[in-house]
Design a protein around this motif. Sequence first.
Motif, mmCIF file in Angstrom:
data_model
loop_
_atom_site.group_PDB
_atom_site.id
_atom_site.type_symbol
_atom_site.label_atom_id
_atom_site.label_comp_id
_atom_site.label_asym_id
_atom_site.label_seq_id
_atom_site.Cartn_x
_atom_site.Cartn_y
_atom_site.Cartn_z
ATOM 1 N N ILE A 7 48.120 -27.787 86.575
ATOM 2 C CA ILE A 7 47.371 -26.603 87.005
ATOM 3 C C ILE A 7 47.920 -25.348 86.327
ATOM 4 O O ILE A 7 49.137 -25.145 86.259
ATOM 5 C CB ILE A 7 47.475 -26.428 88.538
ATOM 6 C CG1 ILE A 7 46.943 -27.684 89.249
ATOM 7 C CG2 ILE A 7 46.718 -25.184 89.005
ATOM 8 C CD1 ILE A 7 47.405 -27.809 90.689
ATOM 9 N N GLY A 8 47.014 -24.548 85.840
ATOM 10 C CA GLY A 8 47.356 -23.227 85.332
ATOM 11 C C GLY A 8 46.453 -22.187 85.971
ATOM 12 O O GLY A 8 45.317 -22.493 86.346
ATOM 13 N N LEU A 9 46.937 -20.974 86.095
ATOM 14 C CA LEU A 9 46.173 -19.925 86.767
ATOM 15 C C LEU A 9 45.996 -18.708 85.877
ATOM 16 O O LEU A 9 46.854 -18.401 85.041
ATOM 17 C CB LEU A 9 46.886 -19.487 88.058
ATOM 18 C CG LEU A 9 47.123 -20.563 89.124
ATOM 19 C CD1 LEU A 9 47.957 -19.981 90.260
ATOM 20 C CD2 LEU A 9 45.808 -21.103 89.666
ATOM 21 N N GLU A 10 44.888 -18.035 86.071
ATOM 22 C CA GLU A 10 44.649 -16.729 85.465
ATOM 23 C C GLU A 10 44.384 -15.770 86.625
ATOM 24 O O GLU A 10 43.330 -15.828 87.253
ATOM 25 C CB GLU A 10 43.454 -16.781 84.510
ATOM 26 C CG GLU A 10 43.636 -17.754 83.343
ATOM 27 C CD GLU A 10 42.344 -18.009 82.580
ATOM 28 O OE1 GLU A 10 41.408 -17.198 82.740
ATOM 29 O OE2 GLU A 10 42.270 -19.022 81.869
ATOM 30 N N VAL A 11 45.356 -14.926 86.914
ATOM 31 C CA VAL A 11 45.288 -14.052 88.081
ATOM 32 C C VAL A 11 44.948 -12.637 87.636
ATOM 33 O O VAL A 11 45.622 -12.068 86.773
ATOM 34 C CB VAL A 11 46.626 -14.045 88.855
ATOM 35 C CG1 VAL A 11 46.483 -13.249 90.146
ATOM 36 C CG2 VAL A 11 47.086 -15.468 89.138
ATOM 37 N N HIS A 12 43.894 -12.088 88.222
ATOM 38 C CA HIS A 12 43.487 -10.715 87.925
ATOM 39 C C HIS A 12 43.833 -9.819 89.111
ATOM 40 O O HIS A 12 43.495 -10.138 90.252
ATOM 41 C CB HIS A 12 41.972 -10.630 87.686
ATOM 42 C CG HIS A 12 41.496 -11.424 86.514
ATOM 43 N ND1 HIS A 12 41.301 -12.789 86.573
ATOM 44 C CD2 HIS A 12 41.191 -11.048 85.249
ATOM 45 C CE1 HIS A 12 40.887 -13.225 85.394
ATOM 46 N NE2 HIS A 12 40.802 -12.185 84.572
ATOM 47 N N ALA A 13 44.498 -8.716 88.832
ATOM 48 C CA ALA A 13 44.834 -7.750 89.883
ATOM 49 C C ALA A 13 44.338 -6.369 89.474
ATOM 50 O O ALA A 13 44.615 -5.904 88.367
ATOM 51 C CB ALA A 13 46.345 -7.714 90.110
ATOM 52 N N GLU A 14 43.585 -5.741 90.370
ATOM 53 C CA GLU A 14 43.133 -4.371 90.124
ATOM 54 C C GLU A 14 44.290 -3.404 90.367
ATOM 55 O O GLU A 14 44.958 -3.464 91.401
ATOM 56 C CB GLU A 14 41.963 -4.012 91.045
ATOM 57 C CG GLU A 14 40.672 -4.719 90.691
ATOM 58 C CD GLU A 14 39.495 -4.227 91.525
ATOM 59 O OE1 GLU A 14 39.707 -3.347 92.389
ATOM 60 O OE2 GLU A 14 38.380 -4.709 91.318
ATOM 61 N N LEU A 15 44.522 -2.518 89.434
ATOM 62 C CA LEU A 15 45.621 -1.571 89.547
ATOM 63 C C LEU A 15 45.216 -0.352 90.370
ATOM 64 O O LEU A 15 44.072 0.111 90.297
ATOM 65 C CB LEU A 15 46.085 -1.145 88.155
ATOM 66 C CG LEU A 15 46.594 -2.287 87.267
ATOM 67 C CD1 LEU A 15 46.978 -1.754 85.888
ATOM 68 C CD2 LEU A 15 47.779 -3.002 87.911
#
Length: 476
Positions: A7-15
């Motif tokens: 499993i790999g993840l691509e995590v997006h976080a709004e700044l």
Amino acid sequence: MKYEAVIGLEVHAELSTKSKIYCSCSAKFGAGINEHTCPVCTGMPGALPVLNRQVVHYAAKMGLATGCTVNRLCQSARKNYFYPDLPKAYQISQAEHPICSDGEVFFYVDGKKKSCRLERIHFEEDAGKLLHDEIDGTVVDFNRCGVPLIEMVTRPDLRSSAEAKEFLETIKTTLSYLDICDCKMEEGSIRCDVNVSIRSEGSEEFGTRVEMKNINTFSGAVRAIDYEVARQIDVVEHGGKVQQETRRWDDVKLKNTVMRTKEDAQDYRYFPDPDLIAVEIDDTWMEQIQSEIPELPLARYERYLHDYGMTAMEARQISDSFAKANLLDAAAASGKIEPKKAANWILSDISKYLNDKEIEVEDTMLTPDKLVDLICLIDKGTISGAAGKKVLIELFEKDETAAQIVKRLGLEQVSDEGAILAIVQDVISRNEKAVADFKAGKNVTGFLVGQCMKASKGQGNPQIINKLIAQELSKL
């Protein structure tokens, strides 16, 4: 045959910047449709972007907190694809020169320390949003277009949905500690895409990966991963081959469906954005960023276990909250109380009050000094534990010390043995049945203590009352 998930993840976080990444429009959530837009974020011809310096600062901060190398010279790139919510038909992101690379995140699963490497962290602009229920049709809302994101891309190091969830929780807590993202998942502040493949247990070769989108909660990520692993195993065991594709997760139906054949990086035709110059982070700027990074949640968790004698659950509950952890450490630093006593108050009455009011510690008037003074008053026997709970409520809401509140409410505990003895003797004389039960071998101490506390209006010292009741009963 046994299979292993990869499993790999691509995590997006709004700044949490005030303005968008390439224009001065507000990045605040919740405005009316297309209220926070301008020619830059709606892709009008001739409009030129200007990079928000705070975005670079925040991205580098996250990189340092996750052990990344911060690349001093980072460049923006155009990621070309067409979708209705992307008005320029390209997204400004980063390709060859991300701001951060080669990090590692540590976390615990069932008491065992694990890690997941970060391939890169890069900043980029968010796309707009399609609204299907506003009118009889679809509306494109560009308010979110240009809101700054960081994307954290992991290596394929995770081996279960449980590991993925703990990794995501650690990322969320770290973002909160750094104060660079509000972490409101209900507003889409943190989102992730999941890449899943399977392979025979013991094999070193990776299988064909499938990407899943539309995952909006960490629990949803767990369900999506478990479903996809089971689906791929079923495909392979029935003689099929897993196809490289992008699938959409439906957390209501608990299944995923094919969206499109998976693109590769070359399909996006990345190239350096000619409208944006490369950004250099000099030594002075880097030192400033480094100075803003506090002790991080994992370090605090481990310190609470080893130095404060807390259980894993207690240490986790406090270290997950930057405000509660600061409250505990400041109280412990006074040297006047045992840290465990402060932790017990934080985990019980303080957390209950904050949860009931749906607020944070900083939204109240409670300070570390006030908490320390309250615990000291209880330890000295000045007030009872029950009275302490009443004082705590006042400490949240009033700008007074614990001693002032105790005096105002008349909560000071009576510890004068002469005064208490008179109450004990009176209570025993008025409860002939209890005396008879005692003589018959029954335990009546609890009942008599309760009667004495009632007679003293809750101000009698329970320890002294217990001692004197035992003394008087022994005479019978």
